[in-house]
Design a protein around this motif. Structure first.
Motif, PDB file in Angstrom:
ATOM      1  N   GLN B  76      71.379  41.711  73.238  1.00  0.00           N
ATOM      2  CA  GLN B  76      71.144  40.427  74.023  1.00  0.00           C
ATOM      3  C   GLN B  76      69.612  40.062  73.727  1.00  0.00           C
ATOM      4  O   GLN B  76      69.226  38.767  73.475  1.00  0.00           O
ATOM      5  N   GLU B  77      68.734  41.010  73.711  1.00  0.00           N
ATOM      6  CA  GLU B  77      67.370  40.687  73.731  1.00  0.00           C
ATOM      7  C   GLU B  77      66.633  41.081  72.410  1.00  0.00           C
ATOM      8  O   GLU B  77      65.659  40.398  71.833  1.00  0.00           O
ATOM      9  N   LEU B  78      66.859  42.237  72.057  1.00  0.00           N
ATOM     10  CA  LEU B  78      66.092  42.857  71.075  1.00  0.00           C
ATOM     11  C   LEU B  78      66.614  42.507  69.513  1.00  0.00           C
ATOM     12  O   LEU B  78      65.899  42.998  68.606  1.00  0.00           O
ATOM     13  N   SER B  79      67.649  41.710  69.349  1.00  0.00           N
ATOM     14  CA  SER B  79      67.972  41.025  68.171  1.00  0.00           C
ATOM     15  C   SER B  79      67.567  39.687  68.162  1.00  0.00           C
ATOM     16  O   SER B  79      67.557  39.036  67.182  1.00  0.00           O
ATOM     17  N   GLY B  80      66.642  39.233  69.160  1.00  0.00           N
ATOM     18  CA  GLY B  80      66.479  37.973  69.221  1.00  0.00           C
ATOM     19  C   GLY B  80      64.906  38.058  68.550  1.00  0.00           C
ATOM     20  O   GLY B  80      64.362  38.840  67.917  1.00  0.00           O
ATOM     21  N   ASP B  81      63.731  36.959  69.036  1.00  0.00           N
ATOM     22  CA  ASP B  81      62.577  36.823  68.270  1.00  0.00           C
ATOM     23  C   ASP B  81      61.552  37.298  69.299  1.00  0.00           C
ATOM     24  O   ASP B  81      60.341  37.387  68.926  1.00  0.00           O
ATOM     25  N   LEU B  82      61.706  37.758  70.416  1.00  0.00           N
ATOM     26  CA  LEU B  82      60.566  38.111  71.550  1.00  0.00           C
ATOM     27  C   LEU B  82      60.403  39.771  71.697  1.00  0.00           C
ATOM     28  O   LEU B  82      59.534  40.136  72.255  1.00  0.00           O
ATOM     29  N   GLY B  83      61.293  40.655  71.288  1.00  0.00           N
ATOM     30  CA  GLY B  83      61.151  41.934  71.418  1.00  0.00           C
ATOM     31  C   GLY B  83      61.848  42.860  70.209  1.00  0.00           C
ATOM     32  O   GLY B  83      62.760  42.422  69.504  1.00  0.00           O
ATOM     33  N   MET B  84      61.383  43.726  70.085  1.00  0.00           N
ATOM     34  CA  MET B  84      61.723  44.761  69.187  1.00  0.00           C
ATOM     35  C   MET B  84      61.463  46.136  69.338  1.00  0.00           C
ATOM     36  O   MET B  84      60.714  46.585  69.994  1.00  0.00           O
ATOM     37  N   ILE B  85      62.322  47.082  68.402  1.00  0.00           N
ATOM     38  CA  ILE B  85      61.891  48.445  68.440  1.00  0.00           C
ATOM     39  C   ILE B  85      61.423  48.931  67.014  1.00  0.00           C
ATOM     40  O   ILE B  85      62.414  49.243  66.294  1.00  0.00           O
ATOM     41  N   PRO B  86      60.170  49.070  66.776  1.00  0.00           N
ATOM     42  CA  PRO B  86      59.689  49.373  65.506  1.00  0.00           C
ATOM     43  C   PRO B  86      60.064  50.850  65.268  1.00  0.00           C
ATOM     44  O   PRO B  86      60.241  51.850  66.245  1.00  0.00           O
ATOM     45  N   GLY B  87      59.999  51.357  64.080  1.00  0.00           N
ATOM     46  CA  GLY B  87      59.958  52.928  63.739  1.00  0.00           C
ATOM     47  C   GLY B  87      58.747  53.328  64.158  1.00  0.00           C
ATOM     48  O   GLY B  87      57.584  52.808  63.453  1.00  0.00           O
ATOM     49  N   ARG B  88      58.374  54.366  65.220  1.00  0.00           N
ATOM     50  CA  ARG B  88      57.107  54.632  65.513  1.00  0.00           C
ATOM     51  C   ARG B  88      56.632  55.957  65.048  1.00  0.00           C
ATOM     52  O   ARG B  88      56.965  57.198  65.369  1.00  0.00           O
ATOM     53  N   GLN B  89      56.150  55.977  63.593  1.00  0.00           N
ATOM     54  CA  GLN B  89      55.829  57.354  62.904  1.00  0.00           C
ATOM     55  C   GLN B  89      57.279  58.061  62.709  1.00  0.00           C
ATOM     56  O   GLN B  89      57.193  59.353  63.190  1.00  0.00           O
ATOM     57  N   GLY B  90      58.289  57.386  62.535  1.00  0.00           N
ATOM     58  CA  GLY B  90      59.523  58.003  62.288  1.00  0.00           C
ATOM     59  C   GLY B  90      60.331  58.090  63.618  1.00  0.00           C
ATOM     60  O   GLY B  90      61.602  58.434  63.522  1.00  0.00           O
ATOM     61  N   ASN B 101      69.266  46.169  64.140  1.00  0.00           N
ATOM     62  CA  ASN B 101      69.602  45.222  65.269  1.00  0.00           C
ATOM     63  C   ASN B 101      68.816  44.045  65.325  1.00  0.00           C
ATOM     64  O   ASN B 101      69.226  43.138  65.416  1.00  0.00           O
ATOM     65  N   PHE B 102      67.372  44.342  65.188  1.00  0.00           N
ATOM     66  CA  PHE B 102      66.443  43.259  65.156  1.00  0.00           C
ATOM     67  C   PHE B 102      66.572  42.351  63.883  1.00  0.00           C
ATOM     68  O   PHE B 102      66.495  41.257  63.916  1.00  0.00           O
ATOM     69  N   PHE B 103      67.002  42.964  63.037  1.00  0.00           N
ATOM     70  CA  PHE B 103      67.279  42.259  61.578  1.00  0.00           C
ATOM     71  C   PHE B 103      68.657  41.693  61.298  1.00  0.00           C
ATOM     72  O   PHE B 103      68.911  41.135  60.107  1.00  0.00           O
ATOM     73  N   HIS B 104      69.434  41.968  62.345  1.00  0.00           N
ATOM     74  CA  HIS B 104      70.768  41.661  62.282  1.00  0.00           C
ATOM     75  C   HIS B 104      71.603  42.148  60.972  1.00  0.00           C
ATOM     76  O   HIS B 104      72.599  41.735  60.420  1.00  0.00           O
TER      77      HIS B 104
END
Lengths: 987, 589
Positions: B76-90, B101-104
């Motif tokens: 609900q939240e992290l597929s939108g535009d205000l939050g995300m989980i980047p890959g953090r050094q793997g 999820n972020f990129f749909h």
């Protein structure tokens, strides 16, 4: 309970003491002599005993013996493979005795389940290992004593953790529900693998393995995964016999994983990682620091027996103490055993009693400690920070436990077990015996754990955590059995009928308290913890019952044709109301070809038996009770009328149709003895089909509330071939050489995992994951092994290695084959993965050699497994520079320059190995000049001498169970090489 | 022979002792259904209360007692535009699920969706069971309270069907426990919408009056009439989406202005009869907000206190999930998930260094770029500070965080690559930008915080109640409804009410973009972003953080524009399709 023990121990000690007083011999004349075989070749090691007494000696080199006795005595001379001979002394002082070779050794009495048979009349696949045949190296348990001795019996220890019970599989995997441990029967009582792992090996007289359904059907309800029957030593006729046997072992890990030292870590951190790591300046070898300096293994047993023609008793005391590889880990088991028997009513009544009791005290390292030893930053000191008093902690290494902290977390388990049993047998008329047997098994375990309040994660959180778990198991067994054994002319009948009831009850309670200001009371005063959370104080009670009726008929005609029929019906309370009962029949036939007339005029074959059997066995062992009932369990706290109350909720899909999982087994075999008993062999082929597999199926939601349902649907087959051979290569007065070996091929196939439930089609996903492995920074689907219809259970199915991708900075990542050709690499269960091989060895083999020269003997055993793979996840994760410098890496990592941790077939390796299990050199000390000692032996042995393997990890000797094994996931302890001094004395 | 016979008779006699009782099961630790409903108190506890105890994994922020925080929330939240989980050094790559999820970039095998589906239908199944048990007791002549319970549980079931229609659109409507699998077939999205609408409009008049978030009442955490009005307001505001059986023809894509007229007109034509009066969708929302205002819900002065320990009974809250540490109702894992290891350690918690605010989020709140790595947040919305950790960080004692790597959350995101390795070369450890930003990039959520009294190792237990509905949301829904119904003046008034509470400068005009932005500012990371963005037509659009050519994890898909809008509806999970062959996949998957 404790008082009972003290009492028991006191009485036992008194008995032993009093009996010692009787231990005196009086000499009148000295007789010398020579024992030889019919050809005059002297026999060393033959027993010369004064009949009716415990007085006896063993022949030395040249077959010579000297014994002091009275002139009217009769000497009883015995040797394995020869007919025992009674020799009156008369006036002679020098006697020459020639023993006649036993033409057949097949008359041996064999315990076949509930029945007592003899080897000749057995028509099923039954293997017997007597104490003489058992392993001689460092042997800590009855399981270790028989490892490698039976084709198709695989005992796999997962690396070198002394506190872990091995996995035992007979003829592979038979069930998906977990009921794959062979049934263990110890003196008629239902035991367990754990128990067999805790007992003193010296207490075991013999072990019988029932492999095919012909005889396992006797245990219909529990026999599907095979049966291991252990018979303990019993009192013998004689005034008194005290024996001691002990082993002192010293172990060391013979392979270590090379991770970066402090200096190497610092070097890499500075040169390649811009000093971004947390360098605390020390250089700690965590593997070394966490390891115990002196890993010792001690094992002592004292046995006393005495008896008359009417009664006998045995008492034994044992201690088995193992120091683990990890600091503060150890395992000590004390065992006492008493058995006695008495006959009465003119030998028509026999009463037997047996009590076994164990106390085990163990300290376990916390899970994952070995992983931390491998990947924790080596520049952190191995002592608490002198200023803060705390362990320096790297918050970036959130997936590792600090090894120093880990070593301070206490996990202490104490176990008390007592198992009394008694049997009364009444011979009604000759051959017809009615017996009643009852046993009780009480097993109580207390596990106490404490995590100190000043560990990194505790400081802001729980501030110390203490927990205690109590488990009480109480099992009752009772049976009444009627046996009729009769020979009428050429007909020989052995009939048995039985009714048996069992009741299992388990009660568990557990409590966890947190919030400690001081670490002193730990779990010893829960009131010193300030916080108790709902759900952290729990208890649970479970009970199930089994009721069985059984009949067995063994019929032999003219010593040539044998037929055995078993029929057993079992009812289990765990199953659905209409499916409680299962019927498990079996039939087998054997033809003793060697007793036919046309085989009379030859010397090549002395025994030849053809066997064939078919039978049905059942399984419901490891499923939980109450799965067939619709029940409500506590689901949380809510408020009602201002007071907190607990709500109940429906917590699982019930299955009122739950029924027995059944296994249908066909077995055909040949037993043969060639060349005057010098070669013995057995060959077996089997095929079994398990139907109505109990499995936790994934079901559709909706209509089901939960997506799991325990149901009977699937089907699985096992096929195999087993061959065992022993041969006496050479025998003379001074020399002897025996070689034995066995070989087993096994193939498993999951035929189906779908079916109908209440008229609805239920199916499973195509690939069902079994073992997964992941950790810090793991970048994908963590599944490693799978099962699927049409394949053997336990398949490696990993993304397929396709070289490396090297970027501009020389950093490598894994490249993969696009298996499904859709243009993307997907690690999903159904995507770019291929079957690479299986977890379980296709072939297991074992060979042992015994060489004797005069009083010396040398024995060795090799065991191997072939045709399987091991996934070296240790290498995958510890060669990943992406996690450096927060986590340490292997010394190979900088050279490999891989910046990724992901599942890849690159690190899937062949698991084939041959392990030299032990080499033992023994010496029988001459005792003719020693009055107090009748028999003495010393031996030196080395266990796990060497492993021949291409596997690059610590050891290929890991768990190879198809459901749970195959992955070397950084948590396998190094294998231990153990040097042992063994001493056994007979007084 | 006689003896043999005697023995056989003896055995047979013993055999007869085998009374069938021996194989009857006696559960000790669980109770039978009969026992569970044997008194009125037990009936209440084991139907109504028990169901609320099961509502773990779904809703705003909270999650069930698992380590990974709510799967439902994540989408609900992290597929939108205000939050995300980047890959953090793997780290946090996990096979690319977070990035996908972020990129749909999801597909039917995406495991999160299966969990959400199973959780929704588990609750539906438990509700159905409870309703049937209560109905049976009522038929046997039990008290009228049984009927009240049935209405309440039907409302809870309607809530879960609303989640189902929101996420999966075409779902089976199952209202009985004895439904055979062959009859479990999908209804159309509009049919599911109508089912929820009919249920709620029928139920609401029968629900009890009472303030659900107030621990002093018997209705603490339960669905009262007020909760019912908020539920139907949420349904009505989204009804143009839910009532549309077509969604992959571009009607919900293309940005705010492209979608506005379709939604607005559609809502005007959708009729809902509530409390005896038929209104269009927008009038229904306004009516519900009026009902809530009349019940005394207000904007409470301190925005931050809505989410922290002590929020019990806050007059802005409409529906909460009661929480406390000693009975562990629901874990609040977001503070654990979002904060960096070293920062969490200093503010008294345990960090997993996961989700962060996006660059888009920083811009929305008013960050102004002033240089290569410098931004000015001095004129940002006051809720920026109230909602996010950013910039230099301090511990609870006032000491600055020293991690050995960095001591500031880089909130700017410009240098925050979606995935640090291996595709993005500036993240070499020699590059200070890469080194700092990867581990510390992105502002972190601050709305919910660690409970200082937490006793759990991961600090996920808390006394703060988990907020599902609050009045500021109702006001913004009403503002949107006024605007869409042609009354911009009233819309502006309500929006500025919400802004005034936090001291933000009033808006002078209102349009659809302003309403969406205001919802983002006020309700950031409260699990409404996905449905809001779908309704405003921006869910599938590129942002500063997702665009063609955006660096991404090598195990996730590349961002691609979903012009037709099939990702506004999730796929039916593959396992669900496999297990029930009557079901069919949603279009576009």
């Amino acid at each position: 309970m404790k008082k009972h023990y003290q009492d028991l121990v006191k009485r036992l000690m008194l008995t032993i003491f009093l009996s010692m007083v009787y231990l005196c011999a009086f000499a009148q004349i000295s007789v010398t002599g020579v024992v030889s075989d019919e050809k005059g070749i002297p026999l060393i090691g033959a027993t010369v005993q004064v009949k009716g007494t415990a007085l006896g000696v063993i022949t030395e080199s040249g077959g010579k013996f000297t014994i002091n006795t009275s002139a009217d005595a009769v000497l009883s001379v015995s040797f394995i493979g020869f007919v025992t001979q009674d020799v009156p002394i008369g006036s002679r002082t020098n006697i020459e005795i020639r023993l006649k070779e036993e033409t057949t050794v097949l008359s041996d009495v064999v315990v076949v389940g509930y029945a007592i048979g003899n080897k000749r009349s057995i028509s099923g696949a039954v293997e017997r290992i007597t104490s003489d045949d058992m392993n001689t190296g460092y042997v800590a348990s009855p399981l270790a004593a028989i490892n490698g001795k039976v084709a198709g019996l695989v005992i796999s220890q997962n690396g070198g953790n002394v506190n872990e019970s091995p996995t035992v599989r007979l003829r592979g995997l038979n069930s998906l529900s977990g009921g794959n441990d062979p049934l263990v029967i110890i003196d008629g009582v239902y035991g367990s693998i754990t128990m067999l792992n805790n007992m003193s090996q010296q207490d075991i007289e013999e072990v019988t393995i029932l492999k095919d359904a012909s005889e396992t059907a006797q245990y219909g309800s529990r026999g599907a995964s095979g049966v291991i029957i252990a018979t303990t030593k019993k009192g013998k006729e004689g005034i008194g016999n005290l024996s001691y046997s002990g082993q002192f072992g010293y172990s060391q890990a013979y392979k270590r994983l090379e991770v970066l030292s402090g200096a190497e870590w610092r070097d890499l951190n500075t040169n390649k990682f811009s000093s971004s790591g947390n360098d605390k300046g020390a250089s700690t070898d965590w593997q070394d620091w966490l390891g115990n300096d002196f890993i010792s293994q001690n094992n002592h047993n004292l046995t006393f027996t005495q008896g008359t023609a009417k009664s006998n008793m045995l008492a034994s005391l044992g201690v088995n103490s193992k120091v683990g590889q990890i600091r503060e880990s150890d395992n000590t088991t004390y065992s006492i055993r008493f058995n006695g028997s008495q006959t009465g009513l003119g030998d028509r009544l026999k009463l037997e009693m047996n009590v076994m009791a164990f106390y085990t005290d163990r300290h376990d390292p916390i899970g994952g400690i070995w992983t931390s030893a491998l990947n924790y930053n080596p520049t952190f000191p191995s002592y608490r920070n002198l200023t803060t008093g705390l362990w320096d902690f790297d918050p970036n290494a959130s997936m590792a436990t600090h090894p120093g902290e880990a070593s301070e977390i206490e996990d202490h388990t104490e176990n008390n077990r007592i198992m009394p049993s008694a049997r009364a047998s009444l011979t009604i008329i000759k051959g017809l015996t009615l017996s009643a047997f009852g046993s009780f098994d009480q097993n109580s375990t207390i596990r106490k754990q404490y995590t100190p309040n000043d560990h990194y994660a505790q400081l802001s959180g729980a501030r110390g955590s203490a927990s205690v778990t109590n488990t009480f198991d109480r099992n009752w067994l009772g049976n009444v059995q009627l046996t009729y054994i009769k020979e009428i002319g050429k007909h020989s009948i052995n009939f048995l009928t039985l009714m048996e009831g069992q009741s299992y009850f388990t009660y568990t309670d557990a409590a966890t308290v947190t919030g400690f200001e001081t670490n002193v009371p730990r779990y010893n005063n829960f009131r010193s913890g300030s916080s108790v959370t709902y759900g952290n104080v729990t208890s649970n009670a479970v009970m199930y019952n089994i009721l069985s009726y059984m009949g067995r008929l063994n019929y032999m005609f003219n010593n040539k044709y044998v037929v055995t029929i078993n029929a057993r019906t079992d009812g289990s309370s765990k199953l659905g109301a209409n499916n409680k009962w299962g019927f498990f029949p079996s039939a087998s036939a054997a033809w003793l070809l060697s007793n036919e007339d046309f085989m009379k005029n030859q010397n090549l074959v002395s025994n030849l038996k053809l066997r064939v059997s078919y039978g049905v066995t059942g399984n419901q062992n490891l499923i939980q009770p109450y799965n067939s009932l619709e029940l409500e369990g506590p689901s949380g706290v809510t408020t009602y009328g201002g007071k907190p109350v607990v709500s109940y909720a429906y917590q699982q899909n019930e299955n009122p149709d739950l029924k027995w999982e059944t296994k249908y087994t066909f077995d055909a075999g040949i037993d043969f003895t060639l060349l005057n008993s010098r070669i013995n062999g057995t060959f077996d082929y089997y095929k079994s089909t398990t139907k109505d597999l109990l499995y936790n199926y994934t079901v559709a939601v909706p209509p089901f509330v939960y997506n799991r349902l325990l149901a009977n649907m699937g089907e699985m087959t096992n096929t195999g071939v087993e061959l065992a051979l022993t041969g006496e290569v050479f025998r003379s007065a001074d020399w002897g050489l025996n070689i034995g070996g066995n070989l087993a091929f096994q193939k498993n196939e999951l035929i189906s995992l779908s079916g109908t439930y209440k008229g609805e089609e239920l199916t499973t996903p195509e690939w069902i994951p079994l073992v997964s492995s992941g950790g810090a920074g793991h970048t994908s689907n963590t599944n490693v092994t799978y099962m699927a219809e049409g394949y053997s259970v336990g398949l490696f199915r990993l993304p397929v290695h396709n070289g490396f991708i090297t970027d501009a900075n020389g950093k490598k990542t894994y490249d993969f084959v696009d298996v499904d050709g859709d243009g993307t690499i997907d690690q999903g269960d159904n995507a770019d993965r291929e079957i690479q091989g299986q977890v379980t060895p296709k072939v297991t083999a074992s060979m042992n050699i015994q060489l004797r020269y005069k009083r010396f003997d040398l024995s060795t055993q090799m065991r191997g497994a072939f045709g399987h793979l091991i996934y070296n996840y240790t290498s995958v994760s510890l060669n990943n520079l992406n996690q450096f410098p927060s986590y340490n890496v292997l010394t190979t990592a900088p050279g490999l320059s891989i910046y990724q941790v992901i599942h890849t077939s690159y690190w899937l390796e062949k698991g084939d190995y041959t392990n030299v299990e032990y080499i033992t050199l023994g010496y029988n000390i001459p005792t003719s000049k020693l009055k107090a000692i009748s028999n003495a032996r010393v031996a030196l042995s080395c266990n796990n001498v060497v492993t021949f393997t291409g596997y690059s990890g610590l050891t290929p000797l890991i768990n190879t169970d198809p459901l749970t094994g195959g992955v070397d996931a950084r948590n396998i302890y190094p294998l231990l090489r153990t040097y042992t001094l063994q001493l056994s004395l007979n007084f | 022979m006689k003896k043999i016979l005697t023995s056989l008779i003896l055995i047979a006699t013993l055999a007869n002792f085998s009374c069938s009782d021996f194989l009857e099961e006696t559960p000790y630790s669980q109770i039978s259904e009969q026992e569970a409903y044997s008194t009125p108190t037990l009936v209440y506890i084991n139907t109504v209360a028990s169901l609320y105890n099961e509502t773990g994994n779904i809703g705003f922020f909270g999650d069930d007692q698992g380590f990974a925080y709510g799967y439902y929330y994540r989408n609900q939240e992290l597929s939108g535009d205000l939050g995300m989980i980047p890959g953090r050094q793997g780290d946090w790559v996990d096979g690319g699920i977070h990035q996908n999820n972020f990129f749909h970039g999801w597909n039917a095998s995406f495991s999160d969706f299966l969990t959400v589906w199973n959780d929704i239908y588990k609750m539906v199944g438990l509700c159905n069971r409870a309703i049937e048990r209560l109905q049976k007791l009522a038929d046997e002549g039990g008290g009228t309270y049984l009927t009240d319970y049935i209405y309440e549980i039907r409302a809870l079931r309607a809530y879960y069907y609303m989640l189902a229609v929101n996420n999966f659109a075409r779902v089976p409507i199952v209202t009985s426990t004895s439904t055979a699998m062959s009859t479990v077939v999908q209804s159309t999205r509009s049919q599911v919408y109508e089912f929820v609408r009919d249920e709620l409009t029928e139920i609401i008049p029968h629900l009890a009056a009472g303030r659900s978030p107030d621990p002093a009442t018997a209705y603490y955490g339960r669905i009262t009439q007020d909760v019912g009005y908020m539920m139907i307001a949420k349904l009505a505001i989204n009804s143009p989406v839910y009532a549309s059986d077509t969604w992959n023809d571009g009607r919900f894509t293309g940005g705010v202005s492209a979608v506005e007229s379709y939604i607005t007109n559609s809502g005007k034509n959708i009729k809902i009869t509530l409390d005896g009066t038929e209104r269009n969708a927008w009038e229904t929302v306004i009516y519900c907000q009026g009902k809530l205002a009349a019940s005394g819900y207000i904007l409470t002065p301190e925005f931050r206190k809505l989410f922290l320990v002590g929020n019990d009974g806050n007059k802005e809250l409409i529906w909460v999930r009661p929480n406390d540490k000693t009975t562990i109702k629901h874990w609040q894992s977001l503070p654990l998930m979002t904060t960096n290891y070293a920062h969490a350690a200093v503010i008294g918690g345990f960090g997993a260094n996961g989700p962060c605010a996006t660059l888009e989020c920083a811009y929305l709140f008013g960050g102004i770029k002033t240089g290569d790595q410098t931004y000015d947040f001095s004129n940002a919305d006051p809720r920026w500070d109230m909602s996010f950790w950013w910039g230099p960080l301090y511990g609870n004692t006032g000491a600055r965080v020293a991690s050995g790597i960095s001591e500031a959350y880089n909130p700017y995101g410009e240098y925050l690559p979606f995935d640090a390795l291996p595709d993005y070369n500036t993240t070499d450890f020699g590059d200070l930008k890469g080194k700092y930003i990867v581990k510390w990039g992105g502002a972190r959520l601050r709305k919910v915080e660690f409970d200082p009294g937490s006793i759990n190792r991961f600090k996920v237990d808390t006394d703060a109640d988990i907020v599902v509905y609050r009045y500021a949301d109702a006001l913004l829904l009403a503002a949107e409804a006024y605007y869409r119904n042609g009354d911009a003046a009233n819309a502006l008034t309500l929006i500025n009410q919400v802004r005034a509470r936090v001291g933000a400068t009033p808006r002078t005009s209102v349009d659809a973009q302003a309403i969406l932005d205001e919802r983002g500012l006020e309700l950031a990371w409260e699990s409404w972003r996905r449905e809001d963005q779908i309704r405003f037509g921006t869910y599938t659009e590129p942002t500063r953080d997702k665009y063609v050519g955006c660096p991404h994890a090598n195990v996730s898909v590349a961002w691609s524009y979903d012009a037709e809008g099939h990702t506004t509806v999730l796929p039916v999970p593959q396992n669900v399709l496999n297990l029930n062959t009557n079901l069919t996949q949603n279009p576009g998957y």
